[in-house]
Scaffold this motif. Structure first.
Motif, PDB file in Angstrom:
ATOM      1  N   UNK A 157      -3.251 -36.340   6.052  1.00 27.35           N
ATOM      2  CA  UNK A 157      -2.298 -36.690   6.391  1.00 27.35           C
ATOM      3  C   UNK A 157      -1.679 -36.844   5.246  1.00 27.35           C
ATOM      4  N   UNK A 158      -0.032 -37.039   5.098  1.00 28.20           N
ATOM      5  CA  UNK A 158       1.052 -37.207   3.847  1.00 28.20           C
ATOM      6  C   UNK A 158       0.932 -38.545   3.757  1.00 28.20           C
ATOM      7  N   UNK A 159       1.522 -39.145   2.894  1.00 25.97           N
ATOM      8  CA  UNK A 159       2.222 -40.591   2.510  1.00 25.97           C
ATOM      9  C   UNK A 159       3.015 -41.285   3.842  1.00 25.97           C
ATOM     10  N   UNK A 160       2.040 -42.124   4.405  1.00 25.42           N
ATOM     11  CA  UNK A 160       2.884 -42.962   5.902  1.00 25.42           C
ATOM     12  C   UNK A 160       4.095 -43.899   4.994  1.00 25.42           C
ATOM     13  N   UNK A 161       4.595 -43.938   4.334  1.00 28.02           N
ATOM     14  CA  UNK A 161       5.144 -45.229   4.038  1.00 28.02           C
ATOM     15  C   UNK A 161       6.720 -45.197   3.777  1.00 28.02           C
ATOM     16  N   UNK A 162       6.913 -43.924   4.428  1.00 28.63           N
ATOM     17  CA  UNK A 162       8.673 -43.326   5.180  1.00 28.63           C
ATOM     18  C   UNK A 162       8.504 -43.528   6.170  1.00 28.63           C
ATOM     19  N   UNK A 163       7.559 -43.562   7.626  1.00 24.99           N
ATOM     20  CA  UNK A 163       7.209 -44.174   8.517  1.00 24.99           C
ATOM     21  C   UNK A 163       7.280 -45.400   9.231  1.00 24.99           C
ATOM     22  N   UNK A 164       7.838 -44.524  10.510  1.00 22.10           N
ATOM     23  CA  UNK A 164       7.715 -46.668  11.226  1.00 22.10           C
ATOM     24  C   UNK A 164       6.281 -46.270  11.917  1.00 22.10           C
ATOM     25  N   UNK A 165       6.695 -47.571  11.883  1.00 24.72           N
ATOM     26  CA  UNK A 165       5.037 -48.076  12.854  1.00 24.72           C
ATOM     27  C   UNK A 165       4.477 -47.212  14.139  1.00 24.72           C
ATOM     28  N   UNK A 166       4.902 -47.156  14.676  1.00 22.90           N
ATOM     29  CA  UNK A 166       4.894 -45.928  16.171  1.00 22.90           C
ATOM     30  C   UNK A 166       4.635 -44.766  15.403  1.00 22.90           C
ATOM     31  N   UNK A 167       5.108 -44.127  14.208  1.00 25.66           N
ATOM     32  CA  UNK A 167       4.944 -43.128  14.207  1.00 25.66           C
ATOM     33  C   UNK A 167       3.731 -42.744  12.880  1.00 25.66           C
ATOM     34  N   UNK A 168       3.370 -44.078  12.842  1.00 26.02           N
ATOM     35  CA  UNK A 168       1.464 -43.701  11.943  1.00 26.02           C
ATOM     36  C   UNK A 168       1.125 -44.216  13.036  1.00 26.02           C
ATOM     37  N   UNK A 169       0.753 -44.960  14.055  1.00 25.24           N
ATOM     38  CA  UNK A 169      -0.130 -44.782  15.192  1.00 25.24           C
ATOM     39  C   UNK A 169       0.041 -43.751  15.709  1.00 25.24           C
ATOM     40  N   UNK A 170       0.848 -42.804  16.155  1.00 24.21           N
ATOM     41  CA  UNK A 170       0.516 -41.479  16.368  1.00 24.21           C
ATOM     42  C   UNK A 170      -0.140 -39.842  15.669  1.00 24.21           C
ATOM     43  N   UNK A 171       0.224 -40.073  14.583  1.00 26.94           N
ATOM     44  CA  UNK A 171       0.199 -39.857  13.111  1.00 26.94           C
ATOM     45  C   UNK A 171      -1.844 -40.258  13.440  1.00 26.94           C
ATOM     46  N   UNK A 190     -19.619 -52.401  11.810  1.00 28.72           N
ATOM     47  CA  UNK A 190     -18.293 -53.329  10.536  1.00 28.72           C
ATOM     48  C   UNK A 190     -17.359 -51.936  10.088  1.00 28.72           C
ATOM     49  N   UNK A 191     -16.745 -51.868  10.555  1.00 29.42           N
ATOM     50  CA  UNK A 191     -15.549 -51.047   9.800  1.00 29.42           C
ATOM     51  C   UNK A 191     -15.260 -51.710   8.828  1.00 29.42           C
ATOM     52  N   UNK A 192     -15.493 -50.730   7.446  1.00 34.06           N
ATOM     53  CA  UNK A 192     -14.419 -51.478   6.524  1.00 34.06           C
ATOM     54  C   UNK A 192     -13.303 -50.168   5.549  1.00 34.06           C
ATOM     55  N   UNK A 193     -12.340 -50.980   5.244  1.00 32.05           N
ATOM     56  CA  UNK A 193     -11.200 -50.323   4.527  1.00 32.05           C
ATOM     57  C   UNK A 193     -10.670 -50.297   2.777  1.00 32.05           C
ATOM     58  N   UNK A 194      -9.911 -50.110   2.326  1.00 31.30           N
ATOM     59  CA  UNK A 194      -9.953 -51.110   1.462  1.00 31.30           C
ATOM     60  C   UNK A 194      -8.255 -52.043   1.947  1.00 31.30           C
ATOM     61  N   UNK A 195      -7.141 -51.195   2.165  1.00 35.36           N
ATOM     62  CA  UNK A 195      -6.036 -52.368   2.121  1.00 35.36           C
ATOM     63  C   UNK A 195      -5.704 -52.512   4.283  1.00 35.36           C
ATOM     64  N   UNK A 196      -5.275 -53.242   3.808  1.00 36.33           N
ATOM     65  CA  UNK A 196      -4.417 -53.571   5.571  1.00 36.33           C
ATOM     66  C   UNK A 196      -3.089 -54.261   5.276  1.00 36.33           C
ATOM     67  N   UNK A 197      -1.913 -52.959   5.635  1.00 35.11           N
ATOM     68  CA  UNK A 197      -1.202 -52.800   5.949  1.00 35.11           C
ATOM     69  C   UNK A 197      -0.415 -52.860   7.178  1.00 35.11           C
ATOM     70  N   UNK A 198       0.173 -52.370   7.984  1.00 34.80           N
ATOM     71  CA  UNK A 198      -0.324 -52.298   9.080  1.00 34.80           C
ATOM     72  C   UNK A 198      -1.156 -52.172  10.212  1.00 34.80           C
ATOM     73  N   UNK A 199      -1.588 -51.613   9.444  1.00 32.82           N
ATOM     74  CA  UNK A 199      -3.386 -51.499  10.826  1.00 32.82           C
ATOM     75  C   UNK A 199      -3.609 -50.528  11.508  1.00 32.82           C
ATOM     76  N   UNK A 200      -3.166 -49.443  11.452  1.00 37.65           N
ATOM     77  CA  UNK A 200      -2.870 -48.372  12.311  1.00 37.65           C
ATOM     78  C   UNK A 200      -3.885 -47.376  12.374  1.00 37.65           C
ATOM     79  N   UNK A 201      -4.132 -46.986  10.902  1.00 39.38           N
ATOM     80  CA  UNK A 201      -5.701 -45.982  10.888  1.00 39.38           C
ATOM     81  C   UNK A 201      -6.749 -47.063  11.021  1.00 39.38           C
ATOM     82  N   UNK A 202      -7.011 -48.042  10.528  1.00 41.33           N
ATOM     83  CA  UNK A 202      -8.103 -48.837  11.870  1.00 41.33           C
ATOM     84  C   UNK A 202      -7.884 -49.017  13.090  1.00 41.33           C
ATOM     85  N   UNK A 203      -6.759 -49.040  13.762  1.00 43.96           N
ATOM     86  CA  UNK A 203      -6.594 -49.312  14.679  1.00 43.96           C
ATOM     87  C   UNK A 203      -6.961 -47.945  15.039  1.00 43.96           C
ATOM     88  N   UNK A 204      -6.987 -46.404  15.146  1.00 44.30           N
ATOM     89  CA  UNK A 204      -6.708 -45.347  15.401  1.00 44.30           C
ATOM     90  C   UNK A 204      -8.757 -45.530  15.531  1.00 44.30           C
TER      91      UNK A 204
END
Length: 226
Positions: A157-171, A190-204
């Motif tokens: 995936x490319x940078x998600x910073x300019x995308x809406x939450x719905x677009x991030x989730x779909x991606x 136990x699922x680990x990641x570096x930064x929790x922002x919108x949570x879309x990656x962790x949700x997927x």
């Protein structure tokens, strides 16, 4: 003597403020270590980290170590970790978190650690997954296995910073896949990641793990973005 000469010409710097570290300091200077903005999420069941997932999926717990802001100690630390070839930061922060978590029962029923995977091309480019040191520190402290094979990232995936939450989730919903799921039933992951922002990656990733019979998920991250 060689070590002293190397230190003279290439002194280690603090990953928080970029000042030169003293010989008894590691990764962070004493000042930055004292000023770390801990969230204390691990002390509260209904914290702001788990609230990111309310109404989206059912997880057991969620907790982050530090608060992340665009300017500050944590932003500098994470930049060094991800972009300046300092994977040792991940293990250092993981050790800090492991000590805090050992004073709670948050990980008492965990069976397996799973790291949010990187696409193989990005992994090759960076040379390491910035979450692996974190996972290693938690695994050592709690005597837990790490499963690097159950999740994979099939689409870069490319940078998600300019995308809406719905677009991030779909991606992200189409970016990851489950694999090697033999004998993975009834496990608490136990699922680990570096930064929790919108949570879309962790949700997927969590949704995929929760497809396994009897599965449950707890999430840990090094930093939380308000």
């Amino acid at each position: 003597m060689l070590k002293d000469l190397f230190y003279l010409f290439y002194p280690p710097i603090c990953m928080g403020c970029n000042t030169i570290l003293l010989k008894n300091e590691r990764i962070l200077c004493t000042s930055c270590r004292i000023d770390l903005p801990f969230t204390n999420h691990h002390l509260f069941k209904n914290n702001e980290a788990i609230s990111k997932f309310f109404g989206k999926l059912k997880i057991q717990n969620a907790s982050c170590l530090l608060y992340f802001t665009k300017k500050g100690i944590v932003a500098n630390i994470m930049h060094h970790l991800k972009y300046n070839n300092h994977p040792e930061i991940s293990y250092y922060l993981g050790q800090l978190y492991a000590e805090l978590l050992s004073e709670t029962d948050l990980l008492a029923t965990i069976d397996t650690i799973v790291v949010v995977p990187m696409h193989k091309s990005k992994l090759k480019q960076r040379g390491y997954n910035q979450v692996n040191g974190f996972a290693k520190a938690i695994a050592e402290k709690f005597n837990l296995p790490i499963d690097h094979s159950i999740l994979s990232k099939k689409i870069r995936t490319v940078s998600q910073t300019q995308r809406s939450l719905l677009e991030r989730i779909r991606t992200h919903e189409h970016s990851f896949c489950l694999q090697n799921t033999y004998q993975q039933e009834n496990k608490h992951f136990l699922l680990l990641d570096d930064i929790l922002t919108t949570g879309s990656t962790l949700e997927a990733c969590s949704k995929l793990l929760l497809q396994l019979p009897g599965a449950s998920v707890t999430i840990l991250c090094l930093a939380y973005t308000k």
